[in-house]
Scaffold this motif. Sequence first.
Motif, PDB file in Angstrom:
ATOM      1  N   VAL A 276      -8.133  -5.832   2.971  1.00 20.52           N
ATOM      2  CA  VAL A 276      -6.702  -5.993   3.268  1.00 20.52           C
ATOM      3  C   VAL A 276      -6.119  -4.963   2.500  1.00 20.52           C
ATOM      4  O   VAL A 276      -6.152  -4.719   1.428  1.00 20.52           O
ATOM      5  N   PHE A 277      -5.207  -4.120   3.074  1.00 20.25           N
ATOM      6  CA  PHE A 277      -4.348  -3.296   2.385  1.00 20.25           C
ATOM      7  C   PHE A 277      -2.786  -3.910   2.482  1.00 20.25           C
ATOM      8  O   PHE A 277      -2.370  -4.519   3.381  1.00 20.25           O
ATOM      9  N   SER A 278      -2.161  -3.486   1.513  1.00 26.58           N
ATOM     10  CA  SER A 278      -0.655  -3.628   1.625  1.00 26.58           C
ATOM     11  C   SER A 278       0.065  -2.214   1.633  1.00 26.58           C
ATOM     12  O   SER A 278      -0.297  -1.200   1.095  1.00 26.58           O
ATOM     13  N   ARG A 279       0.988  -2.390   2.567  1.00 28.34           N
ATOM     14  CA  ARG A 279       1.851  -1.180   2.760  1.00 28.34           C
ATOM     15  C   ARG A 279       2.679  -0.447   1.767  1.00 28.34           C
ATOM     16  O   ARG A 279       2.764   0.695   1.299  1.00 28.34           O
ATOM     17  N   GLN A 280       2.985  -1.666   0.768  1.00 25.12           N
ATOM     18  CA  GLN A 280       3.672  -1.232  -0.542  1.00 25.12           C
ATOM     19  C   GLN A 280       2.483  -0.795  -1.202  1.00 25.12           C
ATOM     20  O   GLN A 280       1.325  -1.183  -1.738  1.00 25.12           O
ATOM     21  N   GLY A 281       2.438   0.566  -1.859  1.00 25.38           N
ATOM     22  CA  GLY A 281       1.643   1.171  -2.750  1.00 25.38           C
ATOM     23  C   GLY A 281       0.220   1.711  -1.962  1.00 25.38           C
ATOM     24  O   GLY A 281      -0.743   2.289  -2.785  1.00 25.38           O
ATOM     25  N   ALA A 282       0.293   1.483  -0.673  1.00 17.57           N
ATOM     26  CA  ALA A 282      -1.017   1.805  -0.182  1.00 17.57           C
ATOM     27  C   ALA A 282      -2.153   1.030  -0.731  1.00 17.57           C
ATOM     28  O   ALA A 282      -3.380   1.639  -1.026  1.00 17.57           O
ATOM     29  N   GLN A 283      -1.921  -0.035  -1.291  1.00 15.66           N
ATOM     30  CA  GLN A 283      -2.881  -0.673  -2.205  1.00 15.66           C
ATOM     31  C   GLN A 283      -3.823  -1.656  -1.447  1.00 15.66           C
ATOM     32  O   GLN A 283      -3.729  -2.549  -0.743  1.00 15.66           O
ATOM     33  N   LEU A 284      -5.262  -1.259  -1.683  1.00 17.71           N
ATOM     34  CA  LEU A 284      -6.179  -1.954  -1.259  1.00 17.71           C
ATOM     35  C   LEU A 284      -6.453  -3.371  -2.034  1.00 17.71           C
ATOM     36  O   LEU A 284      -6.497  -3.163  -3.291  1.00 17.71           O
ATOM     37  N   LEU A 285      -6.244  -4.424  -1.287  1.00 20.99           N
ATOM     38  CA  LEU A 285      -5.923  -5.651  -2.167  1.00 20.99           C
ATOM     39  C   LEU A 285      -7.428  -6.469  -2.220  1.00 20.99           C
ATOM     40  O   LEU A 285      -7.551  -7.277  -3.056  1.00 20.99           O
ATOM     41  N   HIS A 286      -8.183  -6.349  -0.936  1.00 19.34           N
ATOM     42  CA  HIS A 286      -8.997  -7.226  -0.831  1.00 19.34           C
ATOM     43  C   HIS A 286     -10.375  -6.429  -0.206  1.00 19.34           C
ATOM     44  O   HIS A 286     -10.147  -5.638   0.670  1.00 19.34           O
ATOM     45  N   PHE A 287     -11.697  -6.421  -0.653  1.00 16.60           N
ATOM     46  CA  PHE A 287     -12.737  -5.524  -0.038  1.00 16.60           C
ATOM     47  C   PHE A 287     -13.920  -6.585  -0.115  1.00 16.60           C
ATOM     48  O   PHE A 287     -14.308  -7.127  -1.192  1.00 16.60           O
ATOM     49  N   GLN A 288     -14.576  -6.708   0.865  1.00 17.51           N
ATOM     50  CA  GLN A 288     -15.828  -7.597   0.901  1.00 17.51           C
ATOM     51  C   GLN A 288     -16.812  -7.088   2.192  1.00 17.51           C
ATOM     52  O   GLN A 288     -16.650  -7.418   3.165  1.00 17.51           O
ATOM     53  N   PRO A 289     -17.876  -6.580   1.459  1.00 20.97           N
ATOM     54  CA  PRO A 289     -18.865  -6.212   2.323  1.00 20.97           C
ATOM     55  C   PRO A 289     -19.549  -7.730   3.093  1.00 20.97           C
ATOM     56  O   PRO A 289     -19.455  -8.545   2.433  1.00 20.97           O
ATOM     57  N   THR A 290     -19.845  -7.589   4.302  1.00 21.86           N
ATOM     58  CA  THR A 290     -20.382  -8.808   5.034  1.00 21.86           C
ATOM     59  C   THR A 290     -21.369  -9.469   4.278  1.00 21.86           C
ATOM     60  O   THR A 290     -22.517  -8.602   3.711  1.00 21.86           O
ATOM     61  N   GLY A 291     -21.408 -10.824   4.184  1.00 24.01           N
ATOM     62  CA  GLY A 291     -22.401 -11.327   3.601  1.00 24.01           C
ATOM     63  C   GLY A 291     -22.366 -11.417   2.097  1.00 24.01           C
ATOM     64  O   GLY A 291     -23.307 -11.902   1.406  1.00 24.01           O
ATOM     65  N   GLU A 292     -21.593 -10.950   1.300  1.00 26.33           N
ATOM     66  CA  GLU A 292     -21.600 -10.851  -0.227  1.00 26.33           C
ATOM     67  C   GLU A 292     -20.228 -11.628  -0.665  1.00 26.33           C
ATOM     68  O   GLU A 292     -19.153 -11.630   0.170  1.00 26.33           O
ATOM     69  N   ARG A 293     -20.037 -11.602  -2.020  1.00 21.62           N
ATOM     70  CA  ARG A 293     -18.869 -11.957  -2.576  1.00 21.62           C
ATOM     71  C   ARG A 293     -17.755 -10.903  -2.471  1.00 21.62           C
ATOM     72  O   ARG A 293     -18.084  -9.819  -2.671  1.00 21.62           O
ATOM     73  N   PRO A 294     -16.660 -11.253  -2.855  1.00 19.95           N
ATOM     74  CA  PRO A 294     -15.609 -10.344  -2.641  1.00 19.95           C
ATOM     75  C   PRO A 294     -15.903  -9.182  -3.840  1.00 19.95           C
ATOM     76  O   PRO A 294     -16.323  -9.541  -5.026  1.00 19.95           O
ATOM     77  N   TRP A 295     -15.431  -7.780  -3.629  1.00 23.15           N
ATOM     78  CA  TRP A 295     -15.618  -6.951  -4.927  1.00 23.15           C
ATOM     79  C   TRP A 295     -14.417  -6.774  -5.797  1.00 23.15           C
ATOM     80  O   TRP A 295     -14.541  -6.324  -6.832  1.00 23.15           O
ATOM     81  N   LEU A 296     -13.018  -7.038  -5.119  1.00 26.17           N
ATOM     82  CA  LEU A 296     -11.957  -7.138  -5.862  1.00 26.17           C
ATOM     83  C   LEU A 296     -11.214  -8.238  -6.239  1.00 26.17           C
ATOM     84  O   LEU A 296     -11.107  -9.284  -5.309  1.00 26.17           O
ATOM     85  N   TRP A 297     -10.501  -8.326  -7.083  1.00 25.44           N
ATOM     86  CA  TRP A 297      -9.815  -9.448  -7.582  1.00 25.44           C
ATOM     87  C   TRP A 297      -8.480  -9.197  -7.317  1.00 25.44           C
ATOM     88  O   TRP A 297      -7.762  -7.902  -7.375  1.00 25.44           O
ATOM     89  N   CYS A 298      -7.556 -10.255  -6.953  1.00 24.10           N
ATOM     90  CA  CYS A 298      -6.089 -10.127  -6.803  1.00 24.10           C
ATOM     91  C   CYS A 298      -5.525 -11.383  -7.140  1.00 24.10           C
ATOM     92  O   CYS A 298      -6.018 -12.359  -6.934  1.00 24.10           O
ATOM     93  N   ALA A 299      -4.458 -11.303  -7.971  1.00 24.71           N
ATOM     94  CA  ALA A 299      -3.625 -12.341  -8.339  1.00 24.71           C
ATOM     95  C   ALA A 299      -3.164 -13.206  -7.316  1.00 24.71           C
ATOM     96  O   ALA A 299      -2.841 -12.900  -6.069  1.00 24.71           O
ATOM     97  N   SER A 300      -3.194 -14.721  -7.307  1.00 26.30           N
ATOM     98  CA  SER A 300      -2.756 -15.484  -6.097  1.00 26.30           C
ATOM     99  C   SER A 300      -1.233 -15.707  -6.194  1.00 26.30           C
ATOM    100  O   SER A 300      -0.842 -15.709  -4.843  1.00 26.30           O
ATOM    101  N   ARG A 301      -0.413 -15.257  -7.201  1.00 29.86           N
ATOM    102  CA  ARG A 301       0.887 -15.189  -6.823  1.00 29.86           C
ATOM    103  C   ARG A 301       1.477 -13.893  -7.423  1.00 29.86           C
ATOM    104  O   ARG A 301       0.863 -13.340  -8.322  1.00 29.86           O
ATOM    105  N   TRP A 302       2.237 -13.294  -6.392  1.00 26.85           N
ATOM    106  CA  TRP A 302       2.682 -12.122  -6.687  1.00 26.85           C
ATOM    107  C   TRP A 302       4.261 -12.119  -6.889  1.00 26.85           C
ATOM    108  O   TRP A 302       5.056 -12.979  -6.641  1.00 26.85           O
ATOM    109  N   GLN A 303       4.957 -11.241  -7.873  1.00 28.59           N
ATOM    110  CA  GLN A 303       6.504 -11.329  -8.377  1.00 28.59           C
ATOM    111  C   GLN A 303       6.816 -10.921  -6.929  1.00 28.59           C
ATOM    112  O   GLN A 303       6.482 -10.036  -6.340  1.00 28.59           O
ATOM    113  N   PRO A 304       8.311 -11.468  -6.737  1.00 23.78           N
ATOM    114  CA  PRO A 304       8.941 -10.944  -5.702  1.00 23.78           C
ATOM    115  C   PRO A 304       9.395  -9.712  -5.552  1.00 23.78           C
ATOM    116  O   PRO A 304       9.476  -9.357  -4.270  1.00 23.78           O
TER     117      PRO A 304
END
Length: 261
Positions: A18-46
């Motif tokens: 998952v990317f965000s257009r804001q910041g071209a920020q990669l928010l999530h990356f998960q190779p198939t069959g594995e746990r996610p490699w990246l952490w992201c906060a569940s709540r974002w500031q407005p």
Amino acid sequence: MHQGRELLLIEHPRCQAVFSRQGAQLLHFQPTGERPWLWCASRWQPHGAIRGGVPICWPWFGRHPSEPGWPSHGWARLSDWQLLGCESHERGVRLRWRLELCDWQVTLEAELGDELSLRLVTLHGDSEPCRLSHALHAYWRVGDVAQLALLGLDGASGHDLLARADCRQQGELRIGDGCHRVYRRGGELQLRDLAWQRRLLLDTSGAANSVVWHPGSRPLTDVGWNETLGFLCVEAASCGPDSLSLQAGEEGVLSLGARRG
């Protein structure tokens, strides 16, 4: 849209991302069959930066050296980027994002599949030389930060921003009550996650600095204590005395990679 941001969702036989257009920020990356490699906060500031994934710190790292009112870590992570292309192939997905700001042009190239590769390229178009500091500020997802060991920095010198003193790493790095160190070394690091029995090999060799950060018991805005146990920031950067000096027309390049250990 999610929490006010426009997102790009990627589904491929080899990975999800998952990317965000804001910041071209990669928010999530998960190779198939594995746990996610990246952490992201569940709540974002407005408004403002999104905490997590791989924020792009550009064209300065930390506080601006002369303008205290300007945002920490620069404009890139607050700006909407243009998606130049997204191509799928057998081994994964290739994306290119671009931001043009004044006389700067910065491009993020991402290769995602069984591994992760990010490359940030800055073109300096002004007629005057400039200083550039930048970072790929990755939040790596872990089982428990207290059960981590980071290897590959033995003997590296740097600066401890919490102790406000120079430091030299001895052996593996373990995280106690917080860590914020800028090491003057790039290379292959091993993130050994004992809680998840996982090893990630992180490549910061395209950078002058490897930055390691965790807040410890210090509170983070809109992030609960339990959430902070689930990440460690290991970043590729060129900052401080190792910032780049660019002449007109020169490029500054920064890369970060990760693969299974």
